[in-house]
Design an enzyme around this catalytic site. Structure first.
Site, short mmCIF file in Angstrom:
data_model
loop_
_atom_site.label_atom_id
_atom_site.label_comp_id
_atom_site.label_asym_id
_atom_site.label_seq_id
_atom_site.Cartn_x
_atom_site.Cartn_y
_atom_site.Cartn_z
N ASN A 113 54.95 19.85 67.50
CA ASN A 113 55.17 20.96 68.13
C ASN A 113 56.31 21.80 67.96
O ASN A 113 57.42 21.08 67.90
CB ASN A 113 55.25 20.63 69.82
CG ASN A 113 53.74 19.84 70.22
OD1 ASN A 113 53.77 18.56 70.48
ND2 ASN A 113 52.61 20.47 70.24
N GLY A 114 56.27 23.19 67.77
CA GLY A 114 57.32 23.88 67.70
C GLY A 114 58.24 23.69 66.41
O GLY A 114 59.21 23.63 66.10
N GLU A 148 68.75 21.37 73.80
CA GLU A 148 67.71 21.56 73.02
C GLU A 148 67.91 23.35 73.16
O GLU A 148 67.52 23.95 73.69
CB GLU A 148 66.51 21.50 73.84
CG GLU A 148 65.28 21.65 72.83
CD GLU A 148 63.82 21.30 73.48
OE1 GLU A 148 63.64 21.47 74.63
OE2 GLU A 148 63.10 21.13 72.68
N HIS A 179 64.12 13.07 76.24
CA HIS A 179 63.74 14.50 76.28
C HIS A 179 63.35 15.01 77.65
O HIS A 179 62.02 15.04 77.71
CB HIS A 179 63.00 14.84 75.09
CG HIS A 179 62.73 16.41 74.71
ND1 HIS A 179 62.63 16.86 73.57
CD2 HIS A 179 62.79 17.38 75.58
CE1 HIS A 179 62.55 18.17 73.70
NE2 HIS A 179 62.80 18.61 74.81
N GLY A 233 48.18 14.12 75.98
CA GLY A 233 46.80 14.29 75.68
C GLY A 233 46.58 15.83 75.48
O GLY A 233 45.54 16.13 75.14
N HIS A 234 47.47 16.67 75.48
CA HIS A 234 47.30 18.06 75.33
C HIS A 234 48.24 18.49 74.31
O HIS A 234 47.86 19.54 73.48
CB HIS A 234 47.79 18.73 76.63
CG HIS A 234 47.02 18.40 77.79
ND1 HIS A 234 45.63 18.39 78.13
CD2 HIS A 234 47.81 17.78 78.95
CE1 HIS A 234 45.44 17.91 79.22
NE2 HIS A 234 46.46 17.37 79.62
N ASP A 291 59.27 15.22 77.77
CA ASP A 291 59.58 16.85 77.61
C ASP A 291 59.13 17.55 79.11
O ASP A 291 58.56 18.37 79.02
CB ASP A 291 58.85 17.29 76.46
CG ASP A 291 59.25 18.88 76.07
OD1 ASP A 291 60.49 19.14 76.80
OD2 ASP A 291 58.79 19.83 75.48
ZN LIG Z 1 61.13 21.72 72.94
#
Ligand SMILES: [Zn+2]
Length: 436
Positions: free
Chosen positions: A270-271, A180, A110, A300-301, A324
Protein backbone atom coordinates in the site's frame (compact mmCIF):
# COMPACT_ATOMS: atom_id res chain seq x y z
CA UNK A 1 1.51 -4.65 47.96
CA UNK A 2 4.58 -5.29 50.09
CA UNK A 3 8.04 -5.72 48.66
CA UNK A 4 7.85 -9.49 48.98
CA UNK A 5 4.49 -9.77 47.20
CA UNK A 6 4.26 -11.42 43.80
CA UNK A 7 1.58 -12.03 41.23
CA UNK A 8 0.87 -15.30 39.49
CA UNK A 9 -1.11 -15.70 36.26
CA UNK A 10 -1.82 -19.39 35.74
CA UNK A 11 -3.22 -21.31 32.79
CA UNK A 12 -2.52 -22.09 29.16
CA UNK A 13 0.26 -19.83 27.91
CA UNK A 14 1.14 -18.78 24.34
CA UNK A 15 4.52 -17.08 24.66
CA UNK A 16 4.37 -14.81 21.58
CA UNK A 17 7.63 -16.34 20.32
CA UNK A 18 5.90 -19.04 18.29
CA UNK A 19 6.18 -21.88 20.83
CA UNK A 20 3.26 -24.26 21.27
CA UNK A 21 0.99 -23.27 24.17
CA UNK A 22 1.77 -24.91 27.52
CA UNK A 23 0.28 -24.97 30.99
CA UNK A 24 2.17 -22.95 33.50
CA UNK A 25 2.50 -19.91 35.72
CA UNK A 26 3.75 -16.43 34.87
CA UNK A 27 5.39 -15.14 38.06
CA UNK A 28 5.46 -11.34 38.22
CA UNK A 29 7.39 -8.99 40.48
CA UNK A 30 7.42 -5.19 40.21
CA UNK A 31 5.77 -5.13 36.79
CA UNK A 32 8.28 -7.53 35.27
CA UNK A 33 8.04 -11.25 34.52
CA UNK A 34 10.37 -12.75 37.10
CA UNK A 35 10.16 -16.31 35.86
CA UNK A 36 8.01 -18.93 34.20
CA UNK A 37 6.95 -22.21 35.79
CA UNK A 38 6.06 -24.78 33.15
CA UNK A 39 3.74 -27.50 34.48
CA UNK A 40 2.34 -29.32 31.47
CA UNK A 41 1.98 -29.36 27.74
CA UNK A 42 -1.58 -30.53 27.09
CA UNK A 43 -2.79 -29.04 23.85
CA UNK A 44 -6.35 -29.90 24.66
CA UNK A 45 -8.99 -27.47 25.56
CA UNK A 46 -12.19 -28.87 27.06
CA UNK A 47 -14.38 -26.24 25.45
CA UNK A 48 -13.25 -27.03 21.93
CA UNK A 49 -13.13 -30.79 22.52
CA UNK A 50 -16.70 -30.88 23.72
CA UNK A 51 -17.98 -29.43 20.46
CA UNK A 52 -15.77 -31.55 18.20
CA UNK A 53 -18.18 -34.34 17.36
CA UNK A 54 -15.65 -35.99 15.04
CA UNK A 55 -13.39 -36.81 17.96
CA UNK A 56 -13.59 -40.49 18.87
CA UNK A 57 -14.85 -41.24 22.36
CA UNK A 58 -11.62 -42.94 23.47
CA UNK A 59 -9.54 -40.05 22.21
CA UNK A 60 -11.80 -37.63 24.02
CA UNK A 61 -11.45 -39.54 27.29
CA UNK A 62 -7.67 -39.70 27.11
CA UNK A 63 -7.48 -36.03 26.20
CA UNK A 64 -9.74 -35.23 29.15
CA UNK A 65 -7.52 -37.23 31.50
CA UNK A 66 -4.45 -35.43 30.14
CA UNK A 67 -6.12 -32.08 30.63
CA UNK A 68 -7.18 -32.92 34.18
CA UNK A 69 -3.66 -33.95 35.09
CA UNK A 70 -2.28 -30.73 33.56
CA UNK A 71 -4.71 -28.78 35.76
CA UNK A 72 -3.74 -30.77 38.85
CA UNK A 73 -0.04 -30.15 38.21
CA UNK A 74 -0.76 -26.46 37.77
CA UNK A 75 -2.63 -26.28 41.08
CA UNK A 76 0.14 -28.05 42.94
CA UNK A 77 2.77 -25.71 41.44
CA UNK A 78 0.63 -22.75 42.53
CA UNK A 79 0.43 -24.13 46.08
CA UNK A 80 4.24 -24.56 46.17
CA UNK A 81 4.75 -21.02 44.90
CA UNK A 82 2.28 -19.64 47.43
CA UNK A 83 4.07 -21.24 50.38
CA UNK A 84 7.50 -20.11 49.07
CA UNK A 85 6.27 -16.52 48.81
CA UNK A 86 4.58 -16.53 52.22
CA UNK A 87 7.70 -18.07 53.83
CA UNK A 88 9.40 -14.81 52.88
CA UNK A 89 6.58 -12.75 54.38
CA UNK A 90 4.86 -11.85 51.11
CA UNK A 91 1.48 -12.57 49.57
CA UNK A 92 0.77 -14.18 46.20
CA UNK A 93 -1.97 -12.61 44.10
CA UNK A 94 -3.28 -15.30 41.77
CA UNK A 95 -5.20 -14.91 38.51
CA UNK A 96 -6.41 -18.13 36.92
CA UNK A 97 -6.99 -17.93 33.18
CA UNK A 98 -10.10 -19.99 32.83
CA UNK A 99 -11.46 -20.44 29.31
CA UNK A 100 -8.76 -18.06 28.12
CA UNK A 101 -5.23 -18.20 26.77
CA UNK A 102 -2.52 -16.11 28.40
CA UNK A 103 -0.70 -14.13 25.69
CA UNK A 104 1.69 -11.19 25.61
CA UNK A 105 0.19 -7.76 24.89
CA UNK A 106 0.13 -6.63 21.26
CA UNK A 107 2.75 -4.29 19.81
CA UNK A 108 1.34 -1.87 17.19
CA UNK A 109 4.04 -0.02 15.25
CA UNK A 110 1.63 2.03 13.16
CA UNK A 111 -1.43 3.66 14.70
CA UNK A 112 -2.76 7.16 14.11
CA UNK A 113 -5.95 7.15 16.13
CA UNK A 114 -9.00 5.41 17.57
CA UNK A 115 -12.07 5.95 19.70
CA UNK A 116 -12.68 9.23 17.85
CA UNK A 117 -9.22 10.67 18.68
CA UNK A 118 -6.01 11.14 16.69
CA UNK A 119 -2.34 11.68 17.61
CA UNK A 120 -2.36 14.84 15.45
CA UNK A 121 -5.08 16.36 17.68
CA UNK A 122 -2.09 17.09 19.96
CA UNK A 123 -4.39 17.00 22.96
CA UNK A 124 -3.70 15.02 26.15
CA UNK A 125 -7.34 14.09 26.77
CA UNK A 126 -7.79 12.95 23.17
CA UNK A 127 -4.62 10.89 23.42
CA UNK A 128 -5.99 9.22 26.55
CA UNK A 129 -9.14 8.27 24.60
CA UNK A 130 -7.12 6.81 21.73
CA UNK A 131 -4.64 4.92 23.92
CA UNK A 132 -7.46 3.65 26.16
CA UNK A 133 -9.33 2.31 23.12
CA UNK A 134 -6.36 0.37 21.73
CA UNK A 135 -5.22 -0.78 25.16
CA UNK A 136 -8.63 -2.29 25.89
CA UNK A 137 -8.26 -4.20 22.62
CA UNK A 138 -4.92 -5.59 23.70
CA UNK A 139 -2.26 -3.15 22.44
CA UNK A 140 0.04 -2.68 25.43
CA UNK A 141 2.86 -1.24 23.30
CA UNK A 142 1.78 1.53 20.96
CA UNK A 143 3.98 3.53 18.61
CA UNK A 144 1.91 6.72 18.19
CA UNK A 145 2.04 7.69 14.53
CA UNK A 146 2.06 11.22 13.13
CA UNK A 147 0.96 12.32 9.66
CA UNK A 148 2.41 14.40 6.83
CA UNK A 149 1.52 17.80 8.27
CA UNK A 150 3.03 21.26 8.78
CA UNK A 151 6.22 21.10 10.87
CA UNK A 152 4.69 23.02 13.76
CA UNK A 153 1.76 20.56 13.96
CA UNK A 154 4.11 17.58 14.11
CA UNK A 155 6.08 19.33 16.87
CA UNK A 156 2.89 19.92 18.89
CA UNK A 157 1.97 16.24 18.54
CA UNK A 158 5.47 15.16 19.67
CA UNK A 159 5.33 17.39 22.74
CA UNK A 160 1.86 16.10 23.67
CA UNK A 161 2.87 12.44 23.32
CA UNK A 162 5.98 13.06 25.44
CA UNK A 163 3.97 14.74 28.23
CA UNK A 164 1.31 12.03 28.13
CA UNK A 165 3.92 9.30 28.29
CA UNK A 166 5.52 10.80 31.38
CA UNK A 167 2.39 11.84 33.28
CA UNK A 168 -0.58 9.59 32.42
CA UNK A 169 -1.29 6.27 34.16
CA UNK A 170 -1.69 4.82 30.64
CA UNK A 171 1.56 6.46 29.48
CA UNK A 172 3.42 3.15 29.77
CA UNK A 173 1.47 1.88 26.75
CA UNK A 174 3.21 4.40 24.46
CA UNK A 175 6.64 3.12 23.56
CA UNK A 176 7.46 5.91 21.15
CA UNK A 177 6.51 7.83 18.05
CA UNK A 178 6.45 6.80 14.42
CA UNK A 179 6.91 9.76 12.07
CA UNK A 180 5.00 8.92 8.87
CA UNK A 181 6.15 11.69 6.58
CA UNK A 182 6.43 14.49 5.79
CA UNK A 183 9.39 13.33 3.62
CA UNK A 184 7.30 11.21 1.24
CA UNK A 185 6.53 10.92 -2.47
CA UNK A 186 3.79 13.03 -4.08
CA UNK A 187 3.19 10.05 -6.39
CA UNK A 188 2.06 7.78 -3.50
CA UNK A 189 0.64 10.06 -0.79
CA UNK A 190 -2.19 7.65 0.09
CA UNK A 191 -4.26 9.58 2.60
CA UNK A 192 -1.42 11.95 3.54
CA UNK A 193 -2.05 15.53 2.41
CA UNK A 194 0.39 16.15 -0.50
CA UNK A 195 0.48 19.90 0.19
CA UNK A 196 2.49 19.24 3.39
CA UNK A 197 5.13 17.03 1.77
CA UNK A 198 8.66 18.36 2.42
CA UNK A 199 12.18 17.57 1.20
CA UNK A 200 13.99 15.38 3.75
CA UNK A 201 15.47 17.49 6.56
CA UNK A 202 18.13 15.72 8.64
CA UNK A 203 18.24 18.79 10.90
CA UNK A 204 14.54 18.37 11.87
CA UNK A 205 15.28 14.81 13.02
CA UNK A 206 18.37 16.03 14.95
CA UNK A 207 16.31 18.74 16.60
CA UNK A 208 13.27 16.58 17.46
CA UNK A 209 15.46 13.81 18.81
CA UNK A 210 17.41 16.29 20.97
CA UNK A 211 14.17 17.76 22.36
CA UNK A 212 12.62 14.34 23.02
CA UNK A 213 15.43 11.81 23.56
CA UNK A 214 14.32 8.24 22.95
CA UNK A 215 10.82 9.20 21.80
CA UNK A 216 11.28 8.74 18.05
CA UNK A 217 11.34 5.04 17.13
CA UNK A 218 10.46 4.95 13.39
CA UNK A 219 10.88 7.43 10.54
CA UNK A 220 8.95 6.58 7.39
CA UNK A 221 10.14 8.37 4.29
CA UNK A 222 10.54 7.95 0.54
CA UNK A 223 14.25 7.26 -0.05
CA UNK A 224 14.13 8.98 -3.46
CA UNK A 225 13.29 12.31 -1.76
CA UNK A 226 15.93 15.03 -1.89
CA UNK A 227 18.06 14.89 1.28
CA UNK A 228 16.97 11.33 2.13
CA UNK A 229 20.45 9.79 2.44
CA UNK A 230 21.61 12.23 5.11
CA UNK A 231 18.26 12.03 6.91
CA UNK A 232 18.30 8.22 6.95
CA UNK A 233 21.89 8.16 8.25
CA UNK A 234 21.00 10.71 10.93
CA UNK A 235 17.94 8.76 12.07
CA UNK A 236 19.85 5.49 12.24
CA UNK A 237 22.70 7.13 14.22
CA UNK A 238 20.11 8.00 16.90
CA UNK A 239 18.65 4.49 17.02
CA UNK A 240 15.57 5.45 15.00
CA UNK A 241 14.40 2.76 12.57
CA UNK A 242 14.45 4.15 9.01
CA UNK A 243 11.47 2.82 7.04
CA UNK A 244 10.50 3.11 3.40
CA UNK A 245 6.91 4.10 2.69
CA UNK A 246 4.74 6.26 0.44
CA UNK A 247 7.56 5.84 -2.05
CA UNK A 248 8.04 5.68 -5.80
CA UNK A 249 11.60 4.33 -5.44
CA UNK A 250 12.95 2.04 -8.11
CA UNK A 251 14.52 -1.27 -7.13
CA UNK A 252 18.01 0.23 -7.62
CA UNK A 253 17.12 3.17 -5.38
CA UNK A 254 15.90 0.71 -2.73
CA UNK A 255 19.24 -1.09 -2.85
CA UNK A 256 20.98 2.24 -2.18
CA UNK A 257 18.52 2.99 0.64
CA UNK A 258 19.33 -0.34 2.31
CA UNK A 259 23.00 0.69 2.13
CA UNK A 260 22.16 3.98 3.88
CA UNK A 261 20.42 2.12 6.70
CA UNK A 262 16.76 1.55 5.79
CA UNK A 263 15.65 -1.64 7.58
CA UNK A 264 11.85 -1.45 7.59
CA UNK A 265 8.97 -0.69 5.24
CA UNK A 266 5.46 0.34 6.16
CA UNK A 267 2.16 -1.23 5.05
CA UNK A 268 3.57 -3.53 2.38
CA UNK A 269 2.08 -3.03 -1.10
CA UNK A 270 0.00 0.00 0.00
CA UNK A 271 1.35 3.43 -1.00
CA UNK A 272 4.47 2.26 -2.84
CA UNK A 273 5.78 1.46 -6.33
CA UNK A 274 4.45 -2.06 -7.03
CA UNK A 275 6.27 -5.07 -8.41
CA UNK A 276 6.84 -5.14 -12.16
CA UNK A 277 8.93 -7.87 -13.74
CA UNK A 278 11.24 -5.34 -15.43
CA UNK A 279 11.19 -2.85 -12.51
CA UNK A 280 10.69 -4.75 -9.24
CA UNK A 281 10.15 -1.46 -7.39
CA UNK A 282 9.72 -1.11 -3.63
CA UNK A 283 7.64 -4.29 -3.31
CA UNK A 284 10.29 -6.33 -5.14
CA UNK A 285 12.99 -5.00 -2.80
CA UNK A 286 10.92 -5.82 0.29
CA UNK A 287 10.27 -9.37 -0.88
CA UNK A 288 13.88 -10.04 -1.86
CA UNK A 289 15.90 -8.37 0.90
CA UNK A 290 16.01 -9.97 4.35
CA UNK A 291 17.37 -6.66 5.72
CA UNK A 292 13.89 -5.17 5.28
CA UNK A 293 11.08 -5.98 7.67
CA UNK A 294 7.55 -4.98 6.73
CA UNK A 295 3.96 -4.47 7.89
CA UNK A 296 0.58 -5.82 6.80
CA UNK A 297 -2.69 -3.97 7.32
CA UNK A 298 -4.87 -7.03 7.99
CA UNK A 299 -8.35 -5.61 7.57
CA UNK A 300 -9.40 -7.61 4.52
CA UNK A 301 -9.57 -4.43 2.39
CA UNK A 302 -6.01 -3.10 2.07
CA UNK A 303 -4.68 -6.39 0.66
CA UNK A 304 -6.05 -9.33 -1.27
CA UNK A 305 -5.67 -12.41 0.98
CA UNK A 306 -3.27 -13.93 -1.55
CA UNK A 307 -1.08 -10.81 -1.40
CA UNK A 308 -0.80 -10.83 2.37
CA UNK A 309 -0.20 -14.60 2.33
CA UNK A 310 2.54 -14.18 -0.28
CA UNK A 311 4.26 -11.47 1.75
CA UNK A 312 4.03 -13.49 4.99
CA UNK A 313 5.35 -16.66 3.38
CA UNK A 314 8.30 -14.86 1.81
CA UNK A 315 9.13 -12.58 4.76
CA UNK A 316 8.48 -15.11 7.57
CA UNK A 317 9.52 -13.60 10.89
CA UNK A 318 10.27 -10.23 9.23
CA UNK A 319 6.61 -9.27 8.85
CA UNK A 320 4.28 -7.86 11.49
CA UNK A 321 0.63 -6.85 11.46
CA UNK A 322 -0.30 -3.24 12.22
CA UNK A 323 -3.62 -1.45 12.47
CA UNK A 324 -2.72 1.84 10.69
CA UNK A 325 -5.91 2.81 12.54
CA UNK A 326 -7.44 6.25 12.17
CA UNK A 327 -9.82 7.95 14.59
CA UNK A 328 -12.89 5.95 13.45
CA UNK A 329 -11.50 2.71 14.94
CA UNK A 330 -14.09 1.64 17.50
CA UNK A 331 -16.58 4.25 16.25
CA UNK A 332 -19.72 4.01 14.10
CA UNK A 333 -19.73 4.69 10.34
CA UNK A 334 -19.84 8.38 9.47
CA UNK A 335 -17.73 11.38 8.52
CA UNK A 336 -14.28 11.84 10.05
CA UNK A 337 -10.98 13.57 9.32
CA UNK A 338 -7.48 12.20 8.84
CA UNK A 339 -4.92 14.97 9.17
CA UNK A 340 -6.77 17.83 7.50
CA UNK A 341 -8.51 15.64 4.89
CA UNK A 342 -12.16 14.54 5.03
CA UNK A 343 -12.88 10.85 5.29
CA UNK A 344 -16.07 8.79 4.87
CA UNK A 345 -16.36 5.57 6.83
CA UNK A 346 -18.82 3.02 5.39
CA UNK A 347 -19.08 -0.53 6.76
CA UNK A 348 -15.87 0.10 8.68
CA UNK A 349 -13.89 1.06 5.54
CA UNK A 350 -12.32 4.53 5.66
CA UNK A 351 -11.88 6.37 2.35
CA UNK A 352 -10.87 9.92 1.44
CA UNK A 353 -13.94 11.89 0.42
CA UNK A 354 -12.03 13.50 -2.42
CA UNK A 355 -10.76 10.53 -4.40
CA UNK A 356 -11.87 7.37 -2.58
CA UNK A 357 -8.31 6.35 -1.54
CA UNK A 358 -8.19 4.07 1.49
CA UNK A 359 -7.55 6.33 4.47
CA UNK A 360 -6.09 4.15 7.19
CA UNK A 361 -8.18 1.43 8.79
CA UNK A 362 -10.66 1.02 11.63
CA UNK A 363 -8.79 -2.02 12.94
CA UNK A 364 -7.69 -2.97 16.41
CA UNK A 365 -4.78 -5.37 16.85
CA UNK A 366 -7.25 -7.94 18.18
CA UNK A 367 -9.16 -7.91 14.89
CA UNK A 368 -5.94 -7.80 12.82
CA UNK A 369 -4.73 -10.96 14.60
CA UNK A 370 -8.10 -12.69 14.10
CA UNK A 371 -8.01 -11.78 10.39
CA UNK A 372 -4.46 -13.14 10.02
CA UNK A 373 -5.50 -16.43 11.63
CA UNK A 374 -8.64 -16.68 9.53
CA UNK A 375 -7.19 -15.65 6.16
CA UNK A 376 -3.98 -17.65 6.38
CA UNK A 377 -5.33 -20.66 8.28
CA UNK A 378 -2.82 -20.33 11.11
CA UNK A 379 -3.00 -21.56 14.69
CA UNK A 380 -3.07 -18.85 17.35
CA UNK A 381 0.49 -19.55 18.48
CA UNK A 382 1.73 -19.33 14.88
CA UNK A 383 0.03 -16.00 14.20
CA UNK A 384 0.69 -14.38 17.58
CA UNK A 385 4.40 -13.48 17.03
CA UNK A 386 3.38 -11.29 14.07
CA UNK A 387 1.41 -9.11 16.51
CA UNK A 388 3.83 -9.29 19.47
CA UNK A 389 7.51 -10.31 19.48
CA UNK A 390 8.18 -9.60 15.79
CA UNK A 391 7.06 -5.93 15.82
CA UNK A 392 8.85 -5.49 19.17
CA UNK A 393 12.03 -6.86 17.60
CA UNK A 394 11.74 -4.53 14.60
CA UNK A 395 12.21 -1.51 16.88
CA UNK A 396 14.58 -3.27 19.28
CA UNK A 397 12.13 -3.42 22.20
CA UNK A 398 13.50 -6.73 23.47
CA UNK A 399 11.39 -6.75 26.66
CA UNK A 400 8.02 -6.38 24.89
CA UNK A 401 5.66 -8.75 23.10
CA UNK A 402 6.84 -11.96 24.76
CA UNK A 403 6.22 -14.05 27.83
CA UNK A 404 9.60 -14.92 29.25
CA UNK A 405 11.73 -14.03 32.26
CA UNK A 406 12.81 -10.38 32.20
CA UNK A 407 10.05 -9.18 29.86
CA UNK A 408 7.52 -6.51 30.84
CA UNK A 409 4.42 -7.94 32.52
CA UNK A 410 2.13 -6.85 29.68
CA UNK A 411 -0.33 -9.72 29.39
CA UNK A 412 -3.66 -10.54 27.77
CA UNK A 413 -6.31 -13.11 28.50
CA UNK A 414 -7.57 -14.06 25.04
CA UNK A 415 -10.70 -15.98 24.13
CA UNK A 416 -9.27 -19.17 22.55
CA UNK A 417 -11.91 -19.32 19.79
CA UNK A 418 -12.78 -15.70 18.94
CA UNK A 419 -9.36 -14.24 19.91
CA UNK A 420 -11.11 -11.37 21.64
CA UNK A 421 -9.36 -9.70 24.56
CA UNK A 422 -10.95 -10.46 27.94
CA UNK A 423 -8.42 -8.87 30.28
CA UNK A 424 -5.34 -6.68 29.85
CA UNK A 425 -2.39 -6.35 32.19
CA UNK A 426 -0.07 -3.35 31.63
CA UNK A 427 3.20 -3.34 33.57
CA UNK A 428 1.83 -5.74 36.20
CA UNK A 429 -1.56 -4.03 36.71
CA UNK A 430 -4.86 -5.30 35.32
CA UNK A 431 -6.78 -2.54 33.60
CA UNK A 432 -10.55 -2.62 33.04
CA UNK A 433 -11.61 -3.67 29.56
CA UNK A 434 -15.36 -3.22 30.04
CA UNK A 435 -17.11 -1.24 27.37
CA UNK A 436 -14.60 -2.30 24.72
ZN1 LIG B 1 0.69 5.29 5.38
Amino acid sequence: MSKEDKQAVAGLIADGLGGEPYYGIVVIEDGVIERMIKTGTSQHDLETMAIDIELAQAELESAQAELESAHAELESALADLQSAVSDKGGALHITRAEKAIIAPGFVDLHVHGGGGADVMDADKEQLAVMIGHHLRHGSTSIVATTMTAPKADIEKALATVETFRCTSPLGGAIIGVHLEGPFISPVYPGAQNPSHIAAAHADWIEDWNARHPGLLRILTLAPETEGAEKTIRTAVSHGIVAACGHSNATYDMMQSAIGWGVTHSVHCCNGMRPFHHREPGVVGAILLHAELSTELIMDGHHLHPASSDLVRRVKGNRVCVVTDAMRASGMPDGEYTLGDLDVNVREGIARLKEDGSLAGSTLTMQSALAELIRQHGLALHEALPHATSIPAGIIGAADKGRIEAGAAADLLLLDPAAYTVQEVMLGGSWIGVEGS
